[in-house]
Scaffold this motif. Sequence first.
Motif, PDB file in Angstrom:
ATOM      1  N   ARG A 167       0.808  -1.225   0.000  1.00  0.00           N
ATOM      2  CA  ARG A 167       0.000   0.000   0.000  1.00  0.00           C
ATOM      3  C   ARG A 167       0.840   1.273   0.000  1.00  0.00           C
ATOM      4  NH1 ARG A 167      -0.809  -2.273   5.138  1.00  0.00           N
ATOM      5  NH2 ARG A 167      -0.011  -1.035   6.883  1.00  0.00           N
ATOM      6  N   ALA A 168       2.091   1.205   0.444  1.00  0.00           N
ATOM      7  CA  ALA A 168       2.943   2.398   0.401  1.00  0.00           C
ATOM      8  C   ALA A 168       3.339   2.765  -1.017  1.00  0.00           C
ATOM      9  CB  ALA A 168       4.198   2.166   1.248  1.00  0.00           C
ATOM     10  N   HIS A 169       3.202   1.829  -1.967  1.00  0.00           N
ATOM     11  CA  HIS A 169       3.646   2.056  -3.346  1.00  0.00           C
ATOM     12  C   HIS A 169       2.503   1.974  -4.349  1.00  0.00           C
ATOM     13  CE1 HIS A 169       7.406   1.333  -1.308  1.00  0.00           C
ATOM     14  NE2 HIS A 169       7.060   0.082  -1.065  1.00  0.00           N
ATOM     15  N   VAL A 170       1.280   1.806  -3.874  1.00  0.00           N
ATOM     16  CA  VAL A 170       0.133   1.608  -4.760  1.00  0.00           C
ATOM     17  C   VAL A 170      -1.015   2.493  -4.288  1.00  0.00           C
ATOM     18  CG1 VAL A 170      -1.590  -0.063  -5.535  1.00  0.00           C
ATOM     19  CG2 VAL A 170       0.788  -0.755  -5.345  1.00  0.00           C
TER      20      VAL A 170
ATOM     21  N   PRO B 164       0.205   2.210  -9.633  1.00  0.00           N
ATOM     22  CA  PRO B 164       1.468   2.313  -8.883  1.00  0.00           C
ATOM     23  C   PRO B 164       1.863   3.769  -8.725  1.00  0.00           C
ATOM     24  CG  PRO B 164       1.881   1.548 -11.123  1.00  0.00           C
ATOM     25  CD  PRO B 164       0.395   1.595 -10.959  1.00  0.00           C
ATOM     26  N   ARG B 165       2.335   4.117  -7.551  1.00  0.00           N
ATOM     27  CA  ARG B 165       2.744   5.500  -7.283  1.00  0.00           C
ATOM     28  C   ARG B 165       4.069   5.781  -7.982  1.00  0.00           C
ATOM     29  NH1 ARG B 165      -0.338   7.439  -2.969  1.00  0.00           N
ATOM     30  NH2 ARG B 165      -1.355   5.798  -1.730  1.00  0.00           N
ATOM     31  N   HIS B 166       4.069   6.774  -8.840  1.00  0.00           N
ATOM     32  CA  HIS B 166       5.297   7.118  -9.560  1.00  0.00           C
ATOM     33  C   HIS B 166       6.248   7.849  -8.618  1.00  0.00           C
ATOM     34  CE1 HIS B 166       4.349   5.980 -13.744  1.00  0.00           C
ATOM     35  NE2 HIS B 166       3.111   6.083 -13.305  1.00  0.00           N
TER      36      HIS B 166
ATOM     37  N   THR C  91      11.206   2.049  -7.601  1.00  0.00           N
ATOM     38  CA  THR C  91      12.452   1.333  -7.329  1.00  0.00           C
ATOM     39  C   THR C  91      12.198   0.148  -6.424  1.00  0.00           C
ATOM     40  OG1 THR C  91      13.606   3.466  -7.490  1.00  0.00           O
ATOM     41  CG2 THR C  91      14.838   1.628  -6.557  1.00  0.00           C
ATOM     42  N   GLN C  92      11.315   0.322  -5.435  1.00  0.00           N
ATOM     43  CA  GLN C  92      10.965  -0.788  -4.556  1.00  0.00           C
ATOM     44  C   GLN C  92      10.234  -1.882  -5.326  1.00  0.00           C
ATOM     45  OE1 GLN C  92      11.641  -1.572  -1.505  1.00  0.00           O
ATOM     46  NE2 GLN C  92      10.235  -3.297  -1.264  1.00  0.00           N
ATOM     47  N   LEU C  93       9.331  -1.503  -6.242  1.00  0.00           N
ATOM     48  CA  LEU C  93       8.637  -2.502  -7.057  1.00  0.00           C
ATOM     49  C   LEU C  93       9.627  -3.258  -7.942  1.00  0.00           C
ATOM     50  CD1 LEU C  93       5.390  -0.596  -8.170  1.00  0.00           C
ATOM     51  CD2 LEU C  93       5.659  -2.259  -6.312  1.00  0.00           C
ATOM     52  N   ALA C  94      10.615  -2.548  -8.484  1.00  0.00           N
ATOM     53  CA  ALA C  94      11.623  -3.218  -9.301  1.00  0.00           C
ATOM     54  C   ALA C  94      12.445  -4.190  -8.463  1.00  0.00           C
ATOM     55  CB  ALA C  94      12.548  -2.177  -9.955  1.00  0.00           C
ATOM     56  N   HIS C  95      12.726  -3.810  -7.228  1.00  0.00           N
ATOM     57  CA  HIS C  95      13.475  -4.690  -6.335  1.00  0.00           C
ATOM     58  C   HIS C  95      12.682  -5.965  -6.052  1.00  0.00           C
ATOM     59  CE1 HIS C  95      16.417  -5.677  -3.260  1.00  0.00           C
ATOM     60  NE2 HIS C  95      15.441  -5.895  -2.403  1.00  0.00           N
ATOM     61  N   LEU C  96      11.365  -5.841  -5.850  1.00  0.00           N
ATOM     62  CA  LEU C  96      10.523  -7.014  -5.603  1.00  0.00           C
ATOM     63  C   LEU C  96      10.369  -7.862  -6.864  1.00  0.00           C
ATOM     64  CD1 LEU C  96       7.721  -5.374  -3.414  1.00  0.00           C
ATOM     65  CD2 LEU C  96       9.392  -7.065  -2.650  1.00  0.00           C
ATOM     66  N   SER C  97      10.208  -7.218  -8.016  1.00  0.00           N
ATOM     67  CA  SER C  97       9.994  -7.962  -9.261  1.00  0.00           C
ATOM     68  C   SER C  97      11.224  -8.768  -9.656  1.00  0.00           C
ATOM     69  CB  SER C  97       9.609  -7.007 -10.390  1.00  0.00           C
ATOM     70  OG  SER C  97      10.691  -6.150 -10.721  1.00  0.00           O
ATOM     71  N   ALA C  98      12.408  -8.374  -9.176  1.00  0.00           N
ATOM     72  CA  ALA C  98      13.629  -9.126  -9.501  1.00  0.00           C
ATOM     73  C   ALA C  98      13.559 -10.550  -8.973  1.00  0.00           C
ATOM     74  CB  ALA C  98      14.849  -8.409  -8.933  1.00  0.00           C
ATOM     75  N   GLU C  99      12.730 -10.808  -7.958  1.00  0.00           N
ATOM     76  CA  GLU C  99      12.591 -12.162  -7.424  1.00  0.00           C
ATOM     77  C   GLU C  99      11.890 -13.086  -8.416  1.00  0.00           C
ATOM     78  OE1 GLU C  99      13.969 -13.030  -4.567  1.00  0.00           O
ATOM     79  OE2 GLU C  99      14.674 -10.973  -4.282  1.00  0.00           O
ATOM     80  N   LEU C 100      11.131 -12.528  -9.359  1.00  0.00           N
ATOM     81  CA  LEU C 100      10.431 -13.338 -10.356  1.00  0.00           C
ATOM     82  C   LEU C 100      11.282 -13.596 -11.596  1.00  0.00           C
ATOM     83  CD1 LEU C 100       7.657 -14.663 -11.135  1.00  0.00           C
ATOM     84  CD2 LEU C 100       7.067 -12.485 -12.208  1.00  0.00           C
ATOM     85  N   LEU C 101      12.320 -12.790 -11.801  1.00  0.00           N
ATOM     86  CA  LEU C 101      13.106 -12.869 -13.034  1.00  0.00           C
ATOM     87  C   LEU C 101      13.694 -14.252 -13.295  1.00  0.00           C
ATOM     88  CD1 LEU C 101      14.309 -11.476 -15.497  1.00  0.00           C
ATOM     89  CD2 LEU C 101      16.202 -10.673 -14.056  1.00  0.00           C
ATOM     90  N   PRO C 102      14.228 -14.984 -12.284  1.00  0.00           N
ATOM     91  CA  PRO C 102      14.788 -16.309 -12.601  1.00  0.00           C
ATOM     92  C   PRO C 102      13.812 -17.251 -13.272  1.00  0.00           C
ATOM     93  CG  PRO C 102      15.491 -15.619 -10.417  1.00  0.00           C
ATOM     94  CD  PRO C 102      14.479 -14.618 -10.877  1.00  0.00           C
TER      95      PRO C 102
END
Length: 672
Positions: A390-393, A407-409, A414-425
Motif C-alpha cells: 500500500r505504500a507504493h500503490v 502504482p505511485r510514480h 524502485t521498490q517494485l523493481a526490487h521485488l519484481s527481480a525475485e520473479l526474473l529467474p
Amino acid sequence: MVLTTITSVHYLKIVDRALLLLGNVLSRRAAQQNPLPRAFLGLEVQGSPTPFCSMGVGWHFLMPLPEQGSPIVLLSTHKSLLDGILLPFVLLSQGLGVLRVAWDPRACSPTLRALLRKLGGLFLPPEANFSLDSSEGVLARAVVRAALEQLLVSRQPLLIFLEEMPGIQGPRLSALGQAWLGLVVQAVQGGIVPDVMLVPAAVTYDLVPDASREVHAFVPLGLWTGALAVLRSLRVWGSRRRICARVHLAQPFSLKEYTINARSCWGSRQTLEQLLQPIVLGQCTVVPDTEKEQEWTPVTGPLLALKAEDQLLVRRLSRHVLNASVMSSAVMSTAIMATLLLFKHQKGVFLSQLLGEFSWLTEETLLRGFDVGFSGQLRCLVQHTLSLLRAHVALLRVHQGDLVVVPRHGPGLTQLAHLSAELLPAFLSEAVGACAVRGLLAGRVPPEGPWELQGIELLSQNELYRQILLLLHLLPQDLLLLQPCQSSYCYCQEVLDRLIQCGLLVAEETPGSRPACDTGRQRLSAKLLWKPSGDFTDSDSDDFEEAEGRYFRLSQQSRCPDFFLFLCRLLSPLLKAFAKAAAFLHEGQLPDTESGYVEQLFQFLQTTAQEEGSFECADPNLAISAVWTFRDLGVLQQKPSPAGPVLHLSPTFATRENQEKLEQFICQFICN
C-alpha cells in the motif's frame, strides 16, 4: 575467539530444549488460532506433512534432510539480516540440532556480536584477511581452520550465506561466504572428514522484515533492534496483515563427488573485452567460440591461502550452489504483483483485470517449475498483496463499482523493481530470448512497427544463436548464474527451446530445406554435443558439420505481442541503466575513483528518472553493475595512483563515435 564458540556445548543444549519447546507451543497455537492451508504451511518430512508457524511466518521444506553420516553444511541465500536468527530456529525446531552460523561482522553491533558468539555464532577475525606473509594472518587462519575442522568432525551443522547482506552494494556472491566454503573444501581435501553434504537453502519473504524505507540502505543489526524486529513479528502474528516467509532446502549433494567431477568441465575462457569489444565497434561479426571469464567477488585472505585451482573450484561451486538455491526459491505474491504493475500497468489497471492477470502469471510461474509461496482465494490473495504494497500503490474507486490500481510514480517504483527481480529467474531464459529477437529485428523493422510486419521477417537459427550469445556476454554473470559445466551454446539452445514452447517462435519451412519434423540423420554442430537421432555410439568417425539453418517466424497468436513485450521489459531496468551509463560517458568526470564514479552515475540515473519517470533504473546496484561491466569491456580502465586505483576512459572509447556505437549496441535489446 572462534574456539570459545565450539566449546559452549552444555549451554546450547539448554537452549535446544527451550527453543524446541517454544517452537512446539507456537506451532500448536498457530494451528488453533489461525489455520492456513496445508499447501502454505506443509512441512514435508519423509512424506508426513506437519504444520508449523512461527512469529507470523510460514515455513516450507521441499525435501527431508539427509540422515546421520557426513556433516551438513547449508549454503543459503541472504534476504534479511534476521536470516541468521530465523533459519537456525526453524531448523532446530525440526530436530536438526544446534546450527552454527557463519556471521558477517558487519551485520551486527559489537554487543549483539558478543552475544551471538556465546550462542555459537562464528565470526572470522579481521586478522584472517591479512597478507599471506603476515604472521598474524597465518596464525588467525590456522585458528579458524582448526575450529572449523573440529566443528565438522563433531558433525555439527553449519550455515554459510553465499549472498552478500541486503543493502550491501557490490557483487552478489559473498566474499566472506566463499572464504568459509574454502575452509570446508580444504578440510575435505586434507582428509579431516571424508566428505561433507552440501545443502542449497533459500529464504524468501513477502516483505523483508528488517527493510528500511531506503531499499538499499544498510544498518547493522543491534541487540535492541533485533529484539524489536522479533517483537514486531510477534505482533504481526495476531494481526490481519500477515507477512510470510518460505524456507526451501534443495537436493543435498556430496562435496567430494562434486570436486572429482567438476574439474573435467573447465574449458578455455576469455575476458569480456576480447569477446565483445570488436563486435561493439563493428570490427568483427563472428562471436568467438569460448566462454566469458567474469569474477567480481574479491578474493579474501582465507581463499588466497588456497591453491589457484582450489580458488577456482570454490568460486564455481559457490555459483553452482547459489543457482540451485535460487531455482528452488518460492515466488511470493508481492513479486508477482510488483512485476505486473511495473512492467504491464504503470498507468493503472482495473482490479477485475488485475485478478485475471495475477492468476495468469501465477500459472506461468508454476509451469516453469517454480514454487509459489501463497495459496487461498484469488480476490482475498490480491487484496492482501495490495495491502502489503500500500505504500507504493494507490487505489481509486470508479463509478462502475470497480477499483483502479495505480502504482505511485517516484522512488516507490524502485521498490517494485526490487521485488519484481525475485520473479526474473523463472522467466530469465525467455526474457533473454525475447530481447535477442528484439535486437535481431531492430535493424530490419521499425521499433514501433506492427506485430504483423515483424512476423513477416524470417529469423535463422544461426542469427538467433549469435544474438543470444551477444546478450549473454553483456549481462552480468551474477544475474545469469549459469552452471559452470553449462556452455553458452547449450544455453542458447535452451533459450530457443523455451521461445518455441511458450509459442513466441514458430518453425518455418523454407523451400528446399529439410522439414523441421524430420528425425532422420542430420549434420549437427559439434559445439552442441549432439548425436544424430538413433545413434548411441561414441565413435569419432561421424562427420559432424554445421547444421543446415533452420528458420523461425514470430507467432501471430493474439496473446503473443503482449507477452513478447512483457518478457523484454523484465530485463529493461538493467539494460536501460547500461544504456544510460554509455550516454553518461561524455558527461562523467574522469579520472575518478571507482566509488566516486559509481556515485556520479547513480546521481545521473536519479536525475534522468525524475525527467523520464524511469525510477526502476535509479538503483545503486545497477550503477555498480554498469561500471564493472564497462571496466571488463575495456570502456573504463583502472590505473594505480598514490590514492588508490583510479578509473580512466580508455583511448578507444574517448571518441564520441565509439561511445554512440556502445549505446546503440545496448539499445538494440531494449523494447520501450
